[in-house]
Design a protein around this motif. Structure first.
Motif, PDB file in Angstrom:
ATOM      1  N   ARG A   8       0.839  -1.204   0.000  1.00 33.95           N
ATOM      2  CA  ARG A   8       0.000   0.000   0.000  1.00 33.95           C
ATOM      3  C   ARG A   8       0.874   1.254   0.000  1.00 33.95           C
ATOM      4  O   ARG A   8       1.933   1.268   0.614  1.00 33.95           O
ATOM      5  CB  ARG A   8      -0.885  -0.023   1.240  1.00 33.95           C
ATOM      6  N   THR A   9       0.392   2.295  -0.683  1.00 34.24           N
ATOM      7  CA  THR A   9       1.068   3.594  -0.696  1.00 34.24           C
ATOM      8  C   THR A   9       0.104   4.672  -0.218  1.00 34.24           C
ATOM      9  O   THR A   9      -1.027   4.760  -0.716  1.00 34.24           O
ATOM     10  CB  THR A   9       1.585   3.952  -2.100  1.00 34.24           C
ATOM     11  N   TYR A  10       0.559   5.491   0.732  1.00 34.99           N
ATOM     12  CA  TYR A  10      -0.231   6.591   1.283  1.00 34.99           C
ATOM     13  C   TYR A  10       0.322   7.887   0.687  1.00 34.99           C
ATOM     14  O   TYR A  10       1.398   8.348   1.079  1.00 34.99           O
ATOM     15  CB  TYR A  10      -0.121   6.611   2.809  1.00 34.99           C
TER      16      TYR A  10
ATOM     17  N   ASN B 251      -3.956  13.002  -1.813  1.00 34.49           N
ATOM     18  CA  ASN B 251      -4.993  12.609  -0.852  1.00 34.49           C
ATOM     19  C   ASN B 251      -5.594  11.247  -1.205  1.00 34.49           C
ATOM     20  O   ASN B 251      -6.817  11.063  -1.248  1.00 34.49           O
ATOM     21  CB  ASN B 251      -6.104  13.668  -0.766  1.00 34.49           C
ATOM     22  N   ARG B 252      -4.718  10.282  -1.455  1.00 35.83           N
ATOM     23  CA  ARG B 252      -5.226   8.953  -1.792  1.00 35.83           C
ATOM     24  C   ARG B 252      -4.338   7.863  -1.196  1.00 35.83           C
ATOM     25  O   ARG B 252      -3.147   8.059  -0.958  1.00 35.83           O
ATOM     26  CB  ARG B 252      -5.341   8.764  -3.301  1.00 35.83           C
ATOM     27  N   VAL B 253      -4.963   6.730  -0.968  1.00 37.13           N
ATOM     28  CA  VAL B 253      -4.255   5.515  -0.564  1.00 37.13           C
ATOM     29  C   VAL B 253      -4.441   4.506  -1.690  1.00 37.13           C
ATOM     30  O   VAL B 253      -5.572   4.245  -2.115  1.00 37.13           O
ATOM     31  CB  VAL B 253      -4.822   4.940   0.752  1.00 37.13           C
TER      32      VAL B 253
ATOM     33  N   ASN C 143      -5.187  -2.868  -6.797  1.00 36.88           N
ATOM     34  CA  ASN C 143      -5.110  -1.845  -7.845  1.00 36.88           C
ATOM     35  C   ASN C 143      -6.286  -0.876  -7.729  1.00 36.88           C
ATOM     36  O   ASN C 143      -6.928  -0.514  -8.727  1.00 36.88           O
ATOM     37  CB  ASN C 143      -5.070  -2.484  -9.232  1.00 36.88           C
ATOM     38  N   GLN C 144      -6.560  -0.459  -6.463  1.00 34.54           N
ATOM     39  CA  GLN C 144      -7.666   0.450  -6.186  1.00 34.54           C
ATOM     40  C   GLN C 144      -7.181   1.604  -5.315  1.00 34.54           C
ATOM     41  O   GLN C 144      -6.245   1.454  -4.522  1.00 34.54           O
ATOM     42  CB  GLN C 144      -8.788  -0.271  -5.418  1.00 34.54           C
TER      43      GLN C 144
ATOM     44  N   CYS D 224     -10.355  -6.514   0.060  1.00 34.10           N
ATOM     45  CA  CYS D 224      -9.311  -7.542   0.205  1.00 34.10           C
ATOM     46  C   CYS D 224      -9.933  -8.917   0.440  1.00 34.10           C
ATOM     47  O   CYS D 224      -9.482  -9.917  -0.127  1.00 34.10           O
ATOM     48  CB  CYS D 224      -8.378  -7.192   1.362  1.00 34.10           C
ATOM     49  N   ILE D 225     -10.958  -8.961   1.288  1.00 35.62           N
ATOM     50  CA  ILE D 225     -11.644 -10.226   1.568  1.00 35.62           C
ATOM     51  C   ILE D 225     -12.288 -10.768   0.301  1.00 35.62           C
ATOM     52  O   ILE D 225     -12.180 -11.960  -0.011  1.00 35.62           O
ATOM     53  CB  ILE D 225     -12.703 -10.044   2.680  1.00 35.62           C
ATOM     54  N   LEU D 226     -12.947  -9.887  -0.467  1.00 37.94           N
ATOM     55  CA  LEU D 226     -13.605 -10.305  -1.703  1.00 37.94           C
ATOM     56  C   LEU D 226     -12.596 -10.850  -2.702  1.00 37.94           C
ATOM     57  O   LEU D 226     -12.825 -11.899  -3.324  1.00 37.94           O
ATOM     58  CB  LEU D 226     -14.369  -9.125  -2.314  1.00 37.94           C
ATOM     59  N   GLN D 227     -11.470 -10.164  -2.866  1.00 40.60           N
ATOM     60  CA  GLN D 227     -10.434 -10.643  -3.786  1.00 40.60           C
ATOM     61  C   GLN D 227      -9.911 -12.012  -3.354  1.00 40.60           C
ATOM     62  O   GLN D 227      -9.718 -12.919  -4.171  1.00 40.60           O
ATOM     63  CB  GLN D 227      -9.278  -9.639  -3.844  1.00 40.60           C
TER      64      GLN D 227
END
Length: 363
Positions: free
Chosen positions: A309-311, A316-318, A324-325, A344-347
């Motif tokens: 993950r990138t913050y 103003n996005r994570v 890829n969201q 994440c759970i769905l994937q």
């Protein structure tokens, strides 16, 4: 479909047997057995409930089809067609839900966790970022009703943490937190940066299911236990009494320290629990690696070397790189992790379904 229905019938039988056992006075008198069986019953309840609704939808389909075969009146046929369409849609939705519910369960999903955050590359800024991640998880825990407790920490020189371990207790904590394992990256202008240049720093997160004594047995002969004086706030007791405890596990080389409790005995027990969790996590990772190497898949590996993950403060996005969201930085930092975790759970479930289908197809 026959195999699908047989599995559901087996689960229903098990559920009914548990219902009977939980009303047995002998079981009720044995609290540990009662709690274990009640927990298993709770885990099966959603599947059994969905199965009953699935059967009811099948019955509605059959009745609507029969009505269409025998009914000649136009208005009644139209009603039957509407009922058939609704029942088929519900049946299809419940079939998808049941396929997910029948996927292999992670035996650790129901467990409490210990979460370890370590500052990575980036010096003081990495420590500050580790502190931001901790606050994010504490806010999330507050939202969902988990109880946090800091087990061990080493503060950064200008704030934040070089390392912090915190336990979270609550309903199925591991099932929610396990997707946080990995490298978290932050891109922002540090407060100490006069030129306004964006820096990139990292912190690693490890999520460990809470190990029980039956999971990991510690042999005292394998432990080097030493005591030391605690640092930080705490009054006169801090510098005069050696309450802090450090344990080195000789076979693995793991070292843990705990100084958060007031007594040496409490710190010793807490350090042993942290060590058990770390050893249990190592066992899990070895098992997972063997499974995923065989399947040539990295689903849920929790590899700490993987950037997940990138913050990005400027935009103003994570960005979650596995999905890829993008998500709102402000909401995520305020502990609003529900959408991210659900994605994440769905994937994960979709990949398990694909693996299951490939296994059935013999691929």
């Amino acid at each position: 479909m026959e195999h699908f229905v047989e599995k559901l019938k087996d689960i229903e039988r098990t559920f009914n047997e548990l219902e009977q056992k939980l009303s047995d006075p002998a079981i009720i008198g044995d609290q540990s057995t009662f709690m274990r069986l009640a927990r298993t019953r709770h885990q099966l309840e959603r599947t059994v409930s969905a199965y009953h609704r699935w059967l009811a939808a099948e019955k509605r389909i059959s009745e609507a089809q029969e009505l269409l075969r025998t009914e000649t009146e136009k208005e009644m046929r139209e009603l039957a067609e509407m009922e058939l369409e609704e029942a088929r849609e519900e049946h299809q939705n419940l079939t998808g839900e049941l396929k997910i519910l029948l996927l292999p369960k992670d035996p650790n999903d129901e467990k409490n966790i210990m979460l370890e955050i370590r500052a990575g590359t980036g010096g003081d800024e990495a420590s500050l970022f580790a502190g931001d991640l901790l606050r994010m998880y504490l806010k999330y825990a507050d939202r969902v009703g988990y109880t946090p407790e800091i087990a061990s920490c080493s503060e950064g020189e200008v704030g934040g943490y070089k390392e912090v371990i915190v336990s979270f207790k609550g309903d199925a904590a591991y099932s929610k937190f396990k997707f946080e394992s990995g490298v978290h990256r932050v891109q922002r202008v540090p407060a100490t940066e006069a030129s306004g240049r964006v820096h990139t720093s990292t912190a690693t997160v490890a999520v460990m299911p809470e190990a029980e004594d039956i999971d990991v047995q510690l042999n005292d002969n394998d432990l080097d236990i030493s005591t030391m004086r605690s640092g930080g706030a705490g009054g006169q007791n801090v510098n005069k009494v050696e309450t802090a405890v450090r344990i080195v596990h000789r076979p693995s080389g793991l070292m843990v320290a705990c100084s958060e409790e007031r007594s040496q005995l409490q710190n010793k027990e807490r350090a042993k629990q942290i060590l058990r969790n770390k050893l249990y996590q190592m066992q899990l990772e070895e098992q997972q690696k063997a499974i995923y190497d065989e399947r040539k898949s990295q689903v849920g590996s929790g590899d700490r070397s993987e950037k997940i993950r990138t913050y990005n403060y400027k935009d103003n996005r994570v960005t979650d790189h596995r999905l890829n969201q993008n998500f709102s930085l402000q909401q995520v930092l305020e502990g609003d992790l529900d959408k991210l975790i659900e994605a994440c759970i769905l994937q994960h479930q979709q990949r398990l379904l694909e693996a299951e289908m490939n296994t059935v197809a013999g691929i």
